[in-house]
Design a protein around this motif. Sequence first.
Motif, PDB file in Angstrom:
ATOM      1  N   THR A  54      -1.912   0.544   1.007  1.00 39.83           N
ATOM      2  CA  THR A  54      -0.725   1.384   1.167  1.00 39.83           C
ATOM      3  C   THR A  54      -1.034   2.777   0.645  1.00 39.83           C
ATOM      4  OG1 THR A  54       0.759  -0.504   0.955  1.00 39.83           O
ATOM      5  CG2 THR A  54       1.706   1.671   0.565  1.00 39.83           C
ATOM      6  N   SER A  90       0.363   7.183   1.172  1.00 33.22           N
ATOM      7  CA  SER A  90       1.416   8.057   1.684  1.00 33.22           C
ATOM      8  C   SER A  90       0.748   8.971   2.696  1.00 33.22           C
ATOM      9  CB  SER A  90       2.054   8.863   0.558  1.00 33.22           C
ATOM     10  OG  SER A  90       2.722   8.019  -0.341  1.00 33.22           O
ATOM     11  N   ARG A  91       1.452   9.241   3.792  1.00 37.62           N
ATOM     12  CA  ARG A  91       0.829  10.013   4.870  1.00 37.62           C
ATOM     13  C   ARG A  91       1.857  10.952   5.481  1.00 37.62           C
ATOM     14  NH1 ARG A  91      -2.884   7.170   9.352  1.00 37.62           N
ATOM     15  NH2 ARG A  91      -4.449   7.685   7.792  1.00 37.62           N
ATOM     16  N   TYR A 138       2.790   4.117   3.932  1.00 33.62           N
ATOM     17  CA  TYR A 138       2.071   3.902   5.188  1.00 33.62           C
ATOM     18  C   TYR A 138       0.973   2.872   4.923  1.00 33.62           C
ATOM     19  CZ  TYR A 138      -0.462   4.881   9.489  1.00 33.62           C
ATOM     20  OH  TYR A 138      -1.074   4.766  10.716  1.00 33.62           O
ATOM     21  N   GLU A 193       5.731   9.767   5.748  1.00 35.59           N
ATOM     22  CA  GLU A 193       5.839   8.333   5.504  1.00 35.59           C
ATOM     23  C   GLU A 193       5.326   8.019   4.102  1.00 35.59           C
ATOM     24  OE1 GLU A 193       5.240   4.165   7.887  1.00 35.59           O
ATOM     25  OE2 GLU A 193       5.028   6.060   8.938  1.00 35.59           O
ATOM     26  N   ASP A 205      -3.434  12.679   3.803  1.00 37.25           N
ATOM     27  CA  ASP A 205      -3.424  11.326   3.245  1.00 37.25           C
ATOM     28  C   ASP A 205      -3.435  11.410   1.728  1.00 37.25           C
ATOM     29  OD1 ASP A 205      -3.337  10.027   5.654  1.00 37.25           O
ATOM     30  OD2 ASP A 205      -5.408   9.313   5.599  1.00 37.25           O
TER      31      ASP A 205
END
Length: 144
Positions: free
Chosen positions: A96, A98-99, A89, A86, A52
């Motif tokens: 929000t 990024s994952r 995400y 993603e 994450d």
Amino acid sequence: MYSKEESQKIKREFWVNFAEKYPRKWVLYDTKIKDFSFKFFVDNKKAQVLIDIEHRNAEKRIAYFEKLEALKNILEDEYIKDLVFEKEYVLENGKTISRIWVEKLGVGFSNRNHWDIIFDFFFDKMNALELFYLEYDEFIKAIE
């Protein structure tokens, strides 16, 4: 169906058993990158190993994500397959991030018959992600 208390007790037992089967210190939050962490997740439908990137500054968050994306072929060829990337995400709370993750469907923490399968999945996938990170952390950190 379990009560909330029973579910919490089973989940605690699950994590204790995992730690006993694989007694080691995981990198998790100790990446030396602000808001960049490795996580385990399990519920009653799936198990996941995640990276994450939660940096408040969207430009920095995306820069870290794009560093990992640039290494995607190496990551998938040498360390771990079937990763989902993603960039945007959205968490349940609306944030929000990024994952990047890999998951095993059809398993759950409340079914003790699944525990060894989940433990092995967690170990194999997190170990691979950590080895990758330790090899490329200087490249990933250099976003400025």
